[in-house]
Design a protein around this motif. Sequence first.
Motif, PDB file in Angstrom:
ATOM      1  N   SER A   6     -57.110 128.126  70.496  1.00 54.15           N
ATOM      2  CA  SER A   6     -56.711 129.300  69.699  1.00 54.15           C
ATOM      3  C   SER A   6     -56.524 128.922  68.241  1.00 54.15           C
ATOM      4  N   GLY A  23     -61.736 134.453  80.866  1.00 56.70           N
ATOM      5  CA  GLY A  23     -60.492 133.952  81.449  1.00 56.70           C
ATOM      6  C   GLY A  23     -59.545 135.095  81.739  1.00 56.70           C
ATOM      7  N   LEU A  62     -54.268 136.316  73.493  1.00 53.64           N
ATOM      8  CA  LEU A  62     -53.954 135.293  72.476  1.00 53.64           C
ATOM      9  C   LEU A  62     -55.202 134.970  71.641  1.00 53.64           C
TER      10      LEU A  62
HETATM   11  P1  NAD Z   1     -57.114 131.119  81.746  1.00 51.38           P
HETATM   12  O1  NAD Z   1     -56.997 132.327  80.894  1.00 51.38           O
HETATM   13  O2  NAD Z   1     -55.877 130.452  82.191  1.00 51.38           O
HETATM   14  O3  NAD Z   1     -57.979 129.992  81.021  1.00 51.38           O
HETATM   15  C1  NAD Z   1     -59.274 130.249  80.531  1.00 51.38           C
HETATM   16  C2  NAD Z   1     -59.581 129.220  79.449  1.00 51.38           C
HETATM   17  O4  NAD Z   1     -58.721 129.457  78.345  1.00 51.38           O
HETATM   18  C3  NAD Z   1     -59.369 127.782  79.882  1.00 51.38           C
HETATM   19  O5  NAD Z   1     -60.383 126.982  79.317  1.00 51.38           O
HETATM   20  C4  NAD Z   1     -58.028 127.461  79.253  1.00 51.38           C
HETATM   21  O6  NAD Z   1     -57.832 126.080  78.995  1.00 51.38           O
HETATM   22  C5  NAD Z   1     -58.129 128.230  77.952  1.00 51.38           C
HETATM   23  N1  NAD Z   1     -56.848 128.493  77.286  1.00 51.38           N
HETATM   24  C6  NAD Z   1     -55.596 128.378  77.781  1.00 51.38           C
HETATM   25  N2  NAD Z   1     -54.685 128.714  76.839  1.00 51.38           N
HETATM   26  C7  NAD Z   1     -55.377 129.058  75.738  1.00 51.38           C
HETATM   27  C8  NAD Z   1     -55.016 129.513  74.443  1.00 51.38           C
HETATM   28  N3  NAD Z   1     -53.751 129.679  74.084  1.00 51.38           N
HETATM   29  N4  NAD Z   1     -56.005 129.773  73.563  1.00 51.38           N
HETATM   30  C9  NAD Z   1     -57.311 129.621  73.900  1.00 51.38           C
HETATM   31  N5  NAD Z   1     -57.712 129.209  75.108  1.00 51.38           N
HETATM   32  C10 NAD Z   1     -56.762 128.920  76.025  1.00 51.38           C
HETATM   33  O7  NAD Z   1     -58.024 131.561  82.995  1.00 51.38           O
HETATM   34  P2  NAD Z   1     -58.382 130.690  84.268  1.00 51.38           P
HETATM   35  O8  NAD Z   1     -57.156 130.615  85.109  1.00 51.38           O
HETATM   36  O9  NAD Z   1     -59.073 129.450  83.855  1.00 51.38           O
HETATM   37  O10 NAD Z   1     -59.477 131.633  84.978  1.00 51.38           O
HETATM   38  C11 NAD Z   1     -59.166 132.682  85.817  1.00 51.38           C
HETATM   39  C12 NAD Z   1     -59.215 134.012  85.086  1.00 51.38           C
HETATM   40  O11 NAD Z   1     -60.490 134.190  84.488  1.00 51.38           O
HETATM   41  C13 NAD Z   1     -59.053 135.196  86.012  1.00 51.38           C
HETATM   42  O12 NAD Z   1     -58.192 136.147  85.438  1.00 51.38           O
HETATM   43  C14 NAD Z   1     -60.463 135.754  86.122  1.00 51.38           C
HETATM   44  O13 NAD Z   1     -60.520 137.111  86.473  1.00 51.38           O
HETATM   45  C15 NAD Z   1     -60.989 135.492  84.771  1.00 51.38           C
HETATM   46  N6  NAD Z   1     -62.459 135.521  84.763  1.00 51.38           N
HETATM   47  C16 NAD Z   1     -63.126 136.574  84.218  1.00 51.38           C
HETATM   48  C17 NAD Z   1     -64.518 136.626  84.239  1.00 51.38           C
HETATM   49  C18 NAD Z   1     -65.296 137.789  83.650  1.00 51.38           C
HETATM   50  O14 NAD Z   1     -66.475 137.624  83.375  1.00 51.38           O
HETATM   51  N7  NAD Z   1     -64.686 138.932  83.440  1.00 51.38           N
HETATM   52  C19 NAD Z   1     -65.236 135.580  84.824  1.00 51.38           C
HETATM   53  C20 NAD Z   1     -64.532 134.515  85.369  1.00 51.38           C
HETATM   54  C21 NAD Z   1     -63.139 134.485  85.324  1.00 51.38           C
END
Ligand code: NAD
Length: 470
Positions: free
Chosen positions: A203, A218, A225
């Motif tokens: 971020s 994610g 954020l």
């Molecule tokens: P997450 O939001 O915890 O993490 C996603 C990514 O963001 C990771 O690489 C993580 O390290 C990073 N991250 C963490 N904190 C951050 C910050 N402050 N700033 C920037 N990046 C940061 O998600 P997850 O647990 O890895 O994945 C599961 C989630 O992803 C579920 O909610 C799922 O529905 C979603 N998802 C959505 C899709 C879609 O296409 N809509 C596809 C796959 C997964």
Amino acid sequence: MSYRYEFGSGEEVFETVNPASPSEKVGRYGIMDTSGMGLAIEKANAAQAEWARVPGLERSQRLNAFIDAVEARADELAAAGTLEQGKLFRESKGETMKSCAEGRFSVGEAARMGATAIATGRANYSNQILRRPRGVIFCISPWNFPISTPMRKICPALAFGNAVVMKPSQFTPAASFLLAGISKEFFPENLIQIVMVPGRSASAAVAAGDIHGVSFTGSVPTGKLVYAAAAANLIPVQLELGGKNGAILNDTDDLEGAVSQILGAAFMTSGQRCTAISRVLVQKRLANETKEVLTSKASAMKIGPGMDETSDMGPICNLPHWKDVCSNTERAISEGAKPLTGGSAPNRPDDGYFYRPTILGDVSHSSVAGQEEIFGPVLSVIEYDTFDQAMVMLNGTEFGLTSALFSNRNDLIQRFLAESQNGMIHVNHGTVPDNNMPFGGIKNSGVGAYSVGPTAVNFYTSEHAAYVAW
Ligand code: NAD
């Protein structure tokens, strides 16, 4: 101790484990510090300037050759995916091949470059709508699709002349590093940079950095954020977030077939898919039979390691998430949901982060099981009397990703097409998307242009209205 994958440098290290057997270490990754990430972004900018000068048709051919090489190493990539993520090897292989098929669409896009012809309003003018690469695309991936999420960002980004700085999830980085290694033969040096940094640094880079677009996949809280960080510099975003996807089962000539599709969509990747169906909204007339078929099929599933080809479902990806699945399902049960099968883990987490395929009956729409993305193998059954009630419940969550209707009635199908508040709408099948169709969500499930298909150009290029008078 020997690791199967070792990448990155840095004093701080993150180790990944096999979720089917957590005592087995899989990867060891050096965590990059802030200056390392700054340097990676700088190098990506320089490489992008070079790549953007390569003619579009040549970019297209090089991307095609890269995808050929990815396909040729599909087994190796799939093994990396399964060993860190946990899903069945055949699912990882399917993920790899599908990501290549989606990438082939981008190959064609590089040749088209979003071309649009438009009439002029004045004599002796020519008007053009030009598309240019945005520059460096910062890509942030989750842990559930370690191969296809990076590929879904890399292929369109490169097709349109951008560079990629990829931050993989710490739980599943191997495939991203392998993809970057494969890419070296085809693209300018440094065009794809993998940055193994903590989330908060990602971020910070978005807020501060010399980047030109952020593609994030994610969860909703992290997506917000990232969106806020991007807003500080008005950087364009593509956010692909969570879902609480519903399938309405209203009427069908083939209940068994419909239920099989729903189960496939619910339990593939142990339910850890943004497009997993996690709610079945069933007409009361069909409810008992539906619950019986769901329960008998789910309870017959064999859970086991993803590398064991006799397994029907693998483990949950990581320990913190396994704990979340356990506690959220317990909360759902304490609120009155009835486990018709499953509802618990078969063993202690030391022996693998497994969770039983779970069908919850007596679920109320407003409860945890009706509203929250449990993101595990947990399917809620919610009963309704009228189709109006079904549509209110389908649309009554914070999410809007994907949806399905099983019905033979044209009037209901037309209503569903018009009223389902979801980015993706499926009638009479599960939620499997095609390789050339836009993929994304509305409401809290996404912001910005969808990925895959013809509309990805809107995120991966900037638009210019050009007038030439002569
Ligand atoms: P997450 O939001 O915890 O993490 C996603 C990514 O963001 C990771 O690489 C993580 O390290 C990073 N991250 C963490 N904190 C951050 C910050 N402050 N700033 C920037 N990046 C940061 O998600 P997850 O647990 O890895 O994945 C599961 C989630 O992803 C579920 O909610 C799922 O529905 C979603 N998802 C959505 C899709 C879609 O296409 N809509 C596809 C796959 C997964």
